[in-house]
Design a protein around this motif. Structure first.
Motif, short mmCIF file in Angstrom:
data_model
loop_
_atom_site.label_atom_id
_atom_site.label_comp_id
_atom_site.label_asym_id
_atom_site.label_seq_id
_atom_site.Cartn_x
_atom_site.Cartn_y
_atom_site.Cartn_z
N PRO A 108 -8.33 9.11 9.26
CA PRO A 108 -7.85 8.02 10.13
C PRO A 108 -8.46 6.67 9.80
CG PRO A 108 -8.36 9.98 11.41
CD PRO A 108 -8.87 10.23 10.02
N ALA A 109 -9.77 6.63 9.57
CA ALA A 109 -10.41 5.36 9.25
C ALA A 109 -9.94 4.83 7.90
CB ALA A 109 -11.93 5.54 9.25
N LEU A 110 -9.70 5.70 6.96
CA LEU A 110 -9.27 5.28 5.63
C LEU A 110 -7.86 4.70 5.65
CD1 LEU A 110 -10.61 8.38 3.69
CD2 LEU A 110 -11.55 6.08 3.59
N LEU A 111 -6.97 5.30 6.44
CA LEU A 111 -5.59 4.81 6.49
C LEU A 111 -5.51 3.39 7.02
CD1 LEU A 111 -3.67 7.96 7.80
CD2 LEU A 111 -3.64 7.00 5.50
N ALA A 112 -6.45 3.01 7.87
CA ALA A 112 -6.44 1.66 8.42
C ALA A 112 -6.67 0.62 7.34
CB ALA A 112 -7.51 1.53 9.51
N GLN A 113 -7.34 1.00 6.24
CA GLN A 113 -7.66 0.08 5.15
C GLN A 113 -6.71 0.21 3.96
OE1 GLN A 113 -10.14 -2.16 5.39
NE2 GLN A 113 -10.76 -1.43 7.42
N ALA A 114 -5.96 1.31 3.90
CA ALA A 114 -5.21 1.63 2.69
C ALA A 114 -3.80 1.06 2.72
CB ALA A 114 -5.15 3.14 2.50
N ARG A 115 -3.24 0.91 1.51
CA ARG A 115 -1.81 0.69 1.33
C ARG A 115 -1.20 2.05 0.95
NH1 ARG A 115 -0.72 -4.17 -2.54
NH2 ARG A 115 1.25 -4.26 -1.37
N PHE A 116 0.11 2.09 0.82
CA PHE A 116 0.79 3.37 0.67
C PHE A 116 1.62 3.40 -0.60
CE2 PHE A 116 -0.15 2.49 5.03
CZ PHE A 116 -0.73 3.67 5.47
N GLY A 117 1.51 4.52 -1.32
CA GLY A 117 2.16 4.63 -2.62
C GLY A 117 3.17 5.75 -2.69
N VAL A 118 4.24 5.53 -3.44
CA VAL A 118 5.27 6.54 -3.71
C VAL A 118 5.59 6.46 -5.20
CG1 VAL A 118 7.65 7.28 -3.29
CG2 VAL A 118 6.26 6.41 -1.40
N VAL A 119 5.67 7.61 -5.85
CA VAL A 119 5.91 7.63 -7.30
C VAL A 119 7.39 7.82 -7.61
CG1 VAL A 119 3.61 8.50 -7.85
CG2 VAL A 119 5.47 10.12 -7.44
N VAL A 120 7.78 7.36 -8.79
CA VAL A 120 9.14 7.53 -9.30
C VAL A 120 9.03 8.35 -10.59
CG1 VAL A 120 11.25 6.41 -10.10
CG2 VAL A 120 9.85 5.32 -8.32
N ARG A 121 9.36 9.62 -10.52
CA ARG A 121 9.25 10.48 -11.69
C ARG A 121 10.47 10.30 -12.61
NH1 ARG A 121 4.09 11.39 -10.83
NH2 ARG A 121 3.49 13.30 -9.72
#
Length: 745
Positions: A17-30
């Motif tokens: 939970p604490a980490l998500l508050a600081q993180a951005r979000f990634g999605v890959v394109v295979r």
């Protein structure tokens, strides 16, 4: 100290939970095409990425490109997902090696036969090992933070050493600069897991690639969509064995050929980035390595052991290598014993000249009461249960390569197989080991049940494994917070879900794991007569093999992959089927399915019936099929519609007014397609569009539960107004279909 360094220090012991508050979000394109062909990695080549194609999306979006790796990073998972779908990426197709289906258990047994001497019989089989045992334990977040010459990763892994090696290749960081944490911020064990990698490592690599590019923490959602990587990476190891067996039962010639010295394929992102061949100078990367020349504890007159050199894109895991070699060797000897009519334990003892090993095997066999004749007769079991027993043995050299002082380990396992659902239960495990502390067999049994057999999770609990309880991808929409992101409820602690319980010596109190997979495979063979030549032995695989076996026994043609020679005819037939299928949608009636005699109430095991009860409770069958004050599931409840009142039907196993004469095929068709046994369409007040996604195992269990309940015969007057009149349905078909489409799947 820099702000980034302070953040790293503060987050090291933080939870998700604490980490998500600081993180951005990634999605890959295979790429459209990428695969491991058993010796090397192939993929389409990236030509270009048109970043302007996502200009219409509002928000901060970054596109990460390295080699053939493409990822999208945004401030929310929803935005990153939308951008990944909209991003225009151009790929150049590579010259693919001839496409072939993944090796089946049957295909693995068919290799080039060596013609034996007339006085000998010949046995020849091959065994495989997957590059990924599964996509993961459960849907969860994987977060990477790569800054200031250090890399921290939070998430699932059962092979931390292999993951660290891959991350070191990617970043050129020393192993000591890479930290791995579980979901609650604890360090996973650095002991190598015994049973192989899963896609938590691939998600970690994706997150690390994107984090390194954007200079901050990036979170990736690991769920069943990573099963595509499992399929693409295919088989990491193939081992072929053949032998000549004398009429006396002695193995006179024994040849063992292994594809690779090691069998762990690197993370997909590392392979796509083109950095898989980069090595690290860290000494820790090679800790635990040993001479990997194939080893056999048995003595044969003519023995040949060989393995190819290790490709640079395979990771070093000597523990896994020992398990792979033991799985192939012990499975092969078990097949030789069956083919030559010998007892599996006796066969091994006659080819063993090690006094310690002989004494250990005899001791374990005595303790487990190893006698084939004493196994309970199948007549004493419920008809849907099969029972079997297996044996496996291994001997490994010590750390200094001294065989004499190495570990001997003998295992005997009992399993029960549910022939309806395919579930396999490891019911008893006897382990003997002549070096080290006593083995915690209870904990070992639980670990093998989960890792090798894919133990089913509670029906109403955490989103489960891909092949048994749904694909896990719905967690993205079912568990969302106000920001539209999966909540941390999908990321339980390691104690609850075993996120980072490695299968190393620290968890299993000194157990030599090599015989673990082989002993289960041999017990399965004893129970079913079917040989599974590649793990894991999930319920889905077992169920499909049993069904295929039943088809062949009935004299009907197998439904396996059609021969290449009839491919054109198959395509033509598929085109015709599409047209016919379209016509069938417009035509309101299907053919009836012949009635059957009601199955006996004791046909199914208590476990299957209990599972069916849970499925019925989850689907709330009784709510619709029980009238006020009436018998459960006997029908009669009214539903007001614009076309009059509909009454629910009797789903008790009464043969006259219920479903007692329904075969499972008829029941499944109703649940998945809304067509009754007599061929009439069911009104979409019955939500078959949702039930269509129920797994085969759950539907079979539900059928068993309903057929095991007391039948309730209704009076003729009660039955008269239950069915919807045919003319009424024909006249309102368009409305019915529109209602059907409106019901969410």
């Amino acid at each position: 100290m820099s702000e980034g360094s302070m953040l790293h220090g503060q987050q090291k012991q933080a939870g998700i939970p604490a980490l998500l508050a600081q993180a951005r979000f990634g999605v890959v394109v295979r790429p459209s095409y990428y695969r491991w062909n058993g010796e090397r990695f192939e993929s389409d080549r990236l030509v270009g990425v048109d970043s302007s194609s996502i200009a219409s999306l509002s928000g901060s979006i970054e596109v990460v490109v390295e080699g053939n790796f493409v990822g999208v990073v945004a401030d929310s998972l929803t935005l990153a997902t939308d951008a990944a779908k909209q991003l225009k990426v151009e790929w150049q197709a590579v010259h693919q090696t001839p496409e072939k289906a993944p090796d089946s258990d049957q295909a693995l047994s068919e290799s080039t036969l060596v013609k034996p001497s007339p006085s000998y019989t010949h046995s020849n089989h091959a065994y495989g090992w997957p590059s990924r045992m599964r996509w993961g334990h459960h849907p969860s977040w994987v977060i990477a933070d790569c800054r200031d010459q250090q890399l921290s990763v939070w998430g699932q892994t059962v092979t931390p050493t292999a993951l660290k090696q891959d991350l070191s290749r990617l970043t050129a960081l020393d192993i000591s600069q890479i930290e791995l944490y579980s979901a609650d911020g604890e360090h996973p064990s650095n002991q190598a897991s015994g049973l192989g990698r899963h896609c938590g490592d691939d998600a970690a690599m994706d997150a690390a690639l994107m984090s390194r590019a954007v200079g901050g923490p990036v979170a990736v959602w690991l769920d069943a969509r990573y099963a595509k990587d499992v399929q693409a990476l295919g088989q990491a190891q193939r081992i072929t064995l053949n032998a000549d067996i004398a009429s006396s039962g002695e193995i006179a010639r024994y040849h063992y050929q292994q594809t690779n010295l090691m069998g762990e394929v690197a993370a997909v992102g590392l392979l796509l980035s083109g950095r898989a061949t980069i090595t690290t100078s860290s000494a820790e990367a090679t800790v635990g390595e040993q001479d990997t020349t194939p080893f056999s504890p048995y003595v044969f007159r003519d023995q040949y052991l060989a393995a190819r050199a290790q490709p640079a894109s395979l990771s070093t895991n000597s523990t896994l290598l020992g398990i792979q070699q033991t799985f192939a060797r012990e499975s092969f000897l078990d097949e030789v014993a069956r083919e030559s009519g010998q007892d599996p334990v006796a066969l091994r003892l006659r080819h063993l000249d090690d006094a310690r090993g002989i004494e250990l095997i005899e001791s374990v066999a005595k303790r487990a009461e190893w006698q084939r004749a004493s196994n309970p007769s199948t007549n004493s079991l419920p008809q849907d249960l099969l029972r079997g027993r297996g044996f496996a043995y291994s001997q490994l050299p010590d750390r200094n390569q001294r065989v004499e002082s190495g570990v001997r380990s003998a295992w005997i396992a009992d399993v029960e197989v549910n022939r309806v659902t395919g579930d396999v239960q490891l019911t008893r495990l006897v382990v003997g080991q002549d070096v080290g502390a006593d083995v915690d067999t209870d904990r070992l049994q639980q670990t093998l049940q989960a890792r090798v057999l894919g133990e089913a999770r509670p029906l109403l609990g955490q989103a489960p494994s891909f092949d048994e309880w749904g694909d896990g991808s719905r967690a993205l929409t079912e568990r969302e917070d106000s920001a539209g992101l999966p909540t941390t409820a999908s990321s339980p602690s390691p104690v609850e879900e075993g996120v980072n319980q490695t299968v190393g010596e620290d968890v299993l109190t000194g157990a030599e794991l090599s015989p673990g997979v082989a002993v289960i495979a041999n017990a399965l063979f004893d129970a079913t007569g079917l040989r599974f030549r590649q793990p894991p032995f999930t319920a889905k695989r077992v169920r499909q093999a049993l069904e295929a076996s039943s088809v062949e026994e009935a004299g009907r043609p197998s439904t396996l992959k059609p021969p290449r020679s009839i491919k054109r005819r198959w395509l033509a037939a598929a085109a015709f089927t599409t047209i016919a299928g379209t016509a069938a949608v417009a035509w309101p009636w299907k053919g009836g399915i012949a009635p059957v005699s009601r199955p006996a109430a004791n046909l199914y095991s208590a476990e299957t019936i209990e599972r069916g009860r849970l499925v019925a409770a989850a689907g709330d069958c009784a709510a619709c099929h029980t009238t006020e004050g009436g018998v459960t599931n006997a029908g009669g409840r009214g539903f007001e519609t614009p076309f009059g009142t509909l009454y629910s039907t009797n789903i008790t196993p009464d043969e006259a007014t219920g479903i007692g004469q329904w075969s499972y095929a008829a029941f499944e068709r109703a649940m998945r397609h809304g067509i009754s046994r007599d061929g009439s369409h069911l009104y979409p007040a019955f939500p078959y569009t949702a039930f269509a996604k129920t797994s085969d195992a759950d539907l079979q269990a539900l059928y068993a539960y309903l057929m095991a309940q007391p039948p309730c015969r209704l009076k003729k007057s009660q039955c008269a107004h239950f069915p919807l009149q045919c003319a009424q349905l024909n006249g309102r078909l368009e409305y019915a279909l529109s209602r059907c489409n409106a019901i969410p799947a």
